[in-house]
Design an enzyme around this catalytic site. Structure first.
Site, short mmCIF file in Angstrom:
data_model
loop_
_atom_site.label_atom_id
_atom_site.label_comp_id
_atom_site.label_asym_id
_atom_site.label_seq_id
_atom_site.Cartn_x
_atom_site.Cartn_y
_atom_site.Cartn_z
N GLY A 110 -6.82 10.19 -46.28
CA GLY A 110 -6.94 9.00 -46.55
C GLY A 110 -6.68 8.19 -47.74
N GLY A 111 -8.32 7.76 -48.26
CA GLY A 111 -8.83 7.16 -49.27
C GLY A 111 -8.98 7.88 -50.24
CG HIS A 129 -2.79 7.06 -39.03
ND1 HIS A 129 -3.21 6.06 -38.81
CD2 HIS A 129 -3.17 7.55 -39.83
CE1 HIS A 129 -4.34 6.36 -39.45
NE2 HIS A 129 -4.53 7.24 -40.01
CD GLU A 135 -5.84 11.01 -39.63
OE1 GLU A 135 -6.43 11.28 -40.66
OE2 GLU A 135 -4.72 9.92 -38.97
N GLY A 151 -11.74 6.00 -42.80
CA GLY A 151 -11.50 5.53 -43.71
C GLY A 151 -13.51 5.03 -43.77
CD GLU A 172 -5.23 2.71 -40.49
OE1 GLU A 172 -4.16 3.37 -41.81
OE2 GLU A 172 -6.55 3.26 -40.70
CB SER A 231 -14.21 10.02 -43.77
OG SER A 231 -14.91 8.95 -43.74
CG ASN A 250 -1.64 8.40 -44.30
OD1 ASN A 250 -1.12 7.26 -44.92
ND2 ASN A 250 -2.47 7.50 -43.57
CD1 TRP A 251 -1.67 8.22 -50.94
CD2 TRP A 251 -0.13 8.08 -51.76
NE1 TRP A 251 -1.55 9.60 -51.71
CE2 TRP A 251 -0.30 9.09 -52.39
CE3 TRP A 251 1.19 7.35 -53.03
CZ2 TRP A 251 0.17 10.40 -54.04
CZ3 TRP A 251 2.12 8.44 -53.68
CH2 TRP A 251 1.86 9.28 -54.41
CE LYS A 252 -5.29 5.82 -44.18
NZ LYS A 252 -6.66 5.26 -42.99
P1 PGA Z 1 -9.35 8.45 -44.46
O1 PGA Z 1 -8.58 8.40 -43.66
O2 PGA Z 1 -9.22 9.44 -45.39
O3 PGA Z 1 -9.37 6.81 -45.59
O4 PGA Z 1 -10.75 8.21 -43.23
C1 PGA Z 1 -7.95 9.32 -43.48
C2 PGA Z 1 -6.44 9.05 -42.11
O5 PGA Z 1 -6.39 7.17 -41.84
O6 PGA Z 1 -5.43 9.72 -41.80
#
Ligand code: PGA
Length: 252
Positions: free
Chosen positions: A234-235, A97, A168, A174, A99, A213, A9-11
């Protein structure tokens, strides 16, 4: 055996160059090695066509949209429909998600509507659930997850869709502070039990990914959990080497 899925998930990160070099790098890794997991990339919308072109039809790497509209088409400025995502090369839609739930006020009702749009356009829904830190500290994790899952399990269309769940915990996204393998497995076990209460076959076949994470350093321990069927990253998914290193942790 259930499928294993490793998803990126590159956001709202990267640009066309990043997308292009990542896809080329990942394709090369896949050609040189066999992998036990299915890979899915969720780039930002403008790069879906770039990713689709770079990956081609034969790579086996799937694409998904980070969100889709709850509406089918029409006067919804700024929205992207499920059909547009499908037309841009997507096979998956990420839905709910945290967010989107917190920053864009997506409710469980909207999430069900989005899942319907995805299914109608032959996109596989990957639906995210998870509790906040306050909810975990208040011993409300199970109640929160049950409330997020219930609307999905009451919906025949979603039940028949072959959806994927991503657990999640919001406090792990993050933050660098992943759930411990024990915390993650315990929660995944609970989620699978909720699915089993609905139908044992559903519990058996539904992949439940962990997200929050995940990095090459903690992936192996997390994937050791028997109810953890992969990860939504994500990251650490922005770098092709680290994404690949996580994916190879699923090898038995
Ligand atoms: P993260 O994000 O790996 O940066 O914690 C995961 C996500 O939001 O899907």
């Amino acid at each position: 055996m259930r499928e294993t899925i490793i998803a990126a998930n590159w956001k709202m990160n990267g640009d066309s160059h990043h997308c292009q070099t990542f896809c080329q790098g990942l394709t090369a890794f896949c050609q040189e090695n066999s992998l036990a997991a299915n890979l899915v990339l969720f780039p930002a919308y403008p790069y879906l066509l770039t990713a689709s072109r770079e990956l081609g039809n034969q790579s086996g790497i799937a694409l998904g949209a980070q969100s889709i509209s709850q509406y089918q088409s029409g006067a919804y400025t700024g929205e992207i429909s499920a059909l547009m995502a499908k037309d841009s090369g997507c096979q998956y839609a990420l839905i709910g998600h945290s967010e989107r739930r917190t920053l864009f006020a997506e409710t469980n009702e909207v999430i069900v509507e989005k899942a319907h749009q995805a299914i109608d356009s032959e996109l596989r829904p990957m639906i995210c659930i998870g509790e906040s830190l306050a909810e975990r500290e208040g011993q409300k994790t199970q109640a929160v997850l049950a409330a997020q899952i219930k609307p999905l399990l009451n919906d025949e269309k979603i039940l028949q869709s072959g959806f994927v769940l991503a657990y999640e915990p919001v406090w792990a996204i993050g933050t660098g502070l992943a759930a411990t393998p024990e915390q993650a497995e315990e929660t995944h076990q609970y989620i699978r039990a909720l699915l089993a209460d609905c139908a044992s076959e559903l519990a058996e076949k539904t992949p439940i990914l962990y997200g929050g994470s995940v990095k090459p350093e903690n992936a192996k321990a997390l994937f050791a959990g028997k109810n953890i069927d992969g990860a939504l990253i994500g990251g650490a998914s922005l770098n092709v080497q680290s994404f690949w290193d996580i994916a190879t942790c699923t090898k038995s």
